[in-house]
Design a protein around this motif. Structure first.
Motif, short mmCIF file in Angstrom:
data_model
loop_
_atom_site.label_atom_id
_atom_site.label_comp_id
_atom_site.label_asym_id
_atom_site.label_seq_id
_atom_site.Cartn_x
_atom_site.Cartn_y
_atom_site.Cartn_z
N VAL A 108 0.86 -1.18 0.00
CA VAL A 108 0.00 0.00 0.00
C VAL A 108 0.90 1.23 0.00
N ILE A 109 0.67 2.11 -0.97
CA ILE A 109 1.46 3.33 -1.09
C ILE A 109 0.54 4.53 -0.99
N ASN A 110 0.84 5.42 -0.05
CA ASN A 110 0.10 6.66 0.06
C ASN A 110 0.49 7.58 -1.08
N THR A 111 -0.47 8.32 -1.60
CA THR A 111 -0.22 9.19 -2.75
C THR A 111 0.02 10.64 -2.35
N GLY A 112 -0.20 10.97 -1.10
CA GLY A 112 -0.15 12.36 -0.69
C GLY A 112 -1.55 12.96 -0.64
N HIS A 113 -2.50 12.29 -1.29
CA HIS A 113 -3.91 12.66 -1.18
C HIS A 113 -4.48 11.80 -0.06
N PRO A 114 -5.10 12.40 0.95
CA PRO A 114 -5.44 11.65 2.17
C PRO A 114 -6.31 10.41 1.96
N ASP A 115 -7.15 10.40 0.94
CA ASP A 115 -8.06 9.26 0.76
C ASP A 115 -7.70 8.36 -0.41
N ILE A 116 -6.51 8.54 -1.00
CA ILE A 116 -6.14 7.75 -2.17
C ILE A 116 -4.82 7.04 -1.91
N GLN A 117 -4.87 5.71 -1.99
CA GLN A 117 -3.68 4.89 -1.87
C GLN A 117 -3.66 3.92 -3.05
N PHE A 118 -2.46 3.50 -3.42
CA PHE A 118 -2.31 2.43 -4.39
C PHE A 118 -2.08 1.14 -3.62
N MET A 119 -2.68 0.05 -4.11
CA MET A 119 -2.42 -1.27 -3.56
C MET A 119 -1.82 -2.06 -4.72
N LEU A 120 -0.53 -2.39 -4.61
CA LEU A 120 0.21 -2.93 -5.74
C LEU A 120 0.81 -4.30 -5.44
N SER A 121 0.73 -5.18 -6.42
CA SER A 121 1.45 -6.45 -6.35
C SER A 121 2.93 -6.17 -6.62
N ARG A 122 3.76 -7.17 -6.50
CA ARG A 122 5.19 -6.98 -6.76
C ARG A 122 5.42 -6.49 -8.19
N GLN A 123 4.77 -7.11 -9.15
CA GLN A 123 4.95 -6.73 -10.56
C GLN A 123 4.44 -5.30 -10.80
N GLU A 124 3.29 -4.98 -10.24
CA GLU A 124 2.76 -3.62 -10.39
C GLU A 124 3.69 -2.60 -9.75
N PHE A 125 4.23 -2.94 -8.58
CA PHE A 125 5.14 -2.02 -7.90
C PHE A 125 6.40 -1.79 -8.75
N THR A 126 6.92 -2.84 -9.34
CA THR A 126 8.11 -2.70 -10.18
C THR A 126 7.83 -1.77 -11.35
N THR A 127 6.71 -1.95 -12.01
CA THR A 127 6.31 -1.09 -13.13
C THR A 127 6.11 0.35 -12.66
N PHE A 128 5.39 0.50 -11.56
CA PHE A 128 5.08 1.82 -11.01
C PHE A 128 6.35 2.56 -10.60
N SER A 129 7.20 1.89 -9.86
CA SER A 129 8.44 2.49 -9.38
C SER A 129 9.35 2.90 -10.54
N SER A 130 9.48 2.02 -11.51
CA SER A 130 10.31 2.31 -12.68
C SER A 130 9.76 3.51 -13.46
N GLY A 131 8.46 3.55 -13.65
CA GLY A 131 7.84 4.66 -14.37
C GLY A 131 8.02 5.99 -13.66
N LEU A 132 7.84 5.99 -12.34
CA LEU A 132 8.04 7.22 -11.56
C LEU A 132 9.48 7.69 -11.67
N SER A 133 10.42 6.76 -11.61
CA SER A 133 11.83 7.10 -11.71
C SER A 133 12.14 7.73 -13.07
#
Length: 111
Positions: A69-94
């Motif tokens: 679970v990753i907080n977005t900075g918006h109080p009511d919005i979080q991402f819930m990511l599997s390992r593969q989703e996290f890898t994609t998400f983290s790489s894209g943000l970078s």
């Protein structure tokens, strides 16, 4: 009159990050969720995600799958990511944060 001039920073299957060249706001689309950020908020999210270790921070959710679970900075919005989703998400943000930094450097050099 719409002055928004989005420039794509990254675009992958189900994941897109774009920045308005007029107001500098950033739109992050992940699957069917669109979240808007001020540039500083977005860069804070990028920095936070870059420090996350999936194995240390994930939790087993109902169904037995590890999720992060990753907080977005918006109080009511979080991402819930599997390992593969996290890898994609983290790489894209970078990638997107590096492009923003590069654009800032080019802008400084052209002044």
């Amino acid at each position: 009159m719409n002055t928004c001039q989005p420039k794509i920073l990254i675009s992958q299957d189900g994941f897109c990050i774009a920045q308005c060249q007029h107001c500098q706001r950033i739109g992050l689309t992940f699957r069917n969720l669109l979240i808007g950020f001020e540039q500083t908020e977005f860069l804070d999210l990028c920095q936070t995600v870059s420090r996350v270790n999936f194995d240390e921070s994930s939790t087993v959710f109902p169904g037995g799958q590890l999720q992060l679970v990753i907080n977005t900075g918006h109080p009511d919005i979080q991402f819930m990511l599997s390992r593969q989703e996290f890898t994609t998400f983290s790489s894209g943000l970078s990638q997107a944060s590096r492009r923003i930094e590069m654009q800032q450097l080019l802008k400084i050099q052209s002044n």
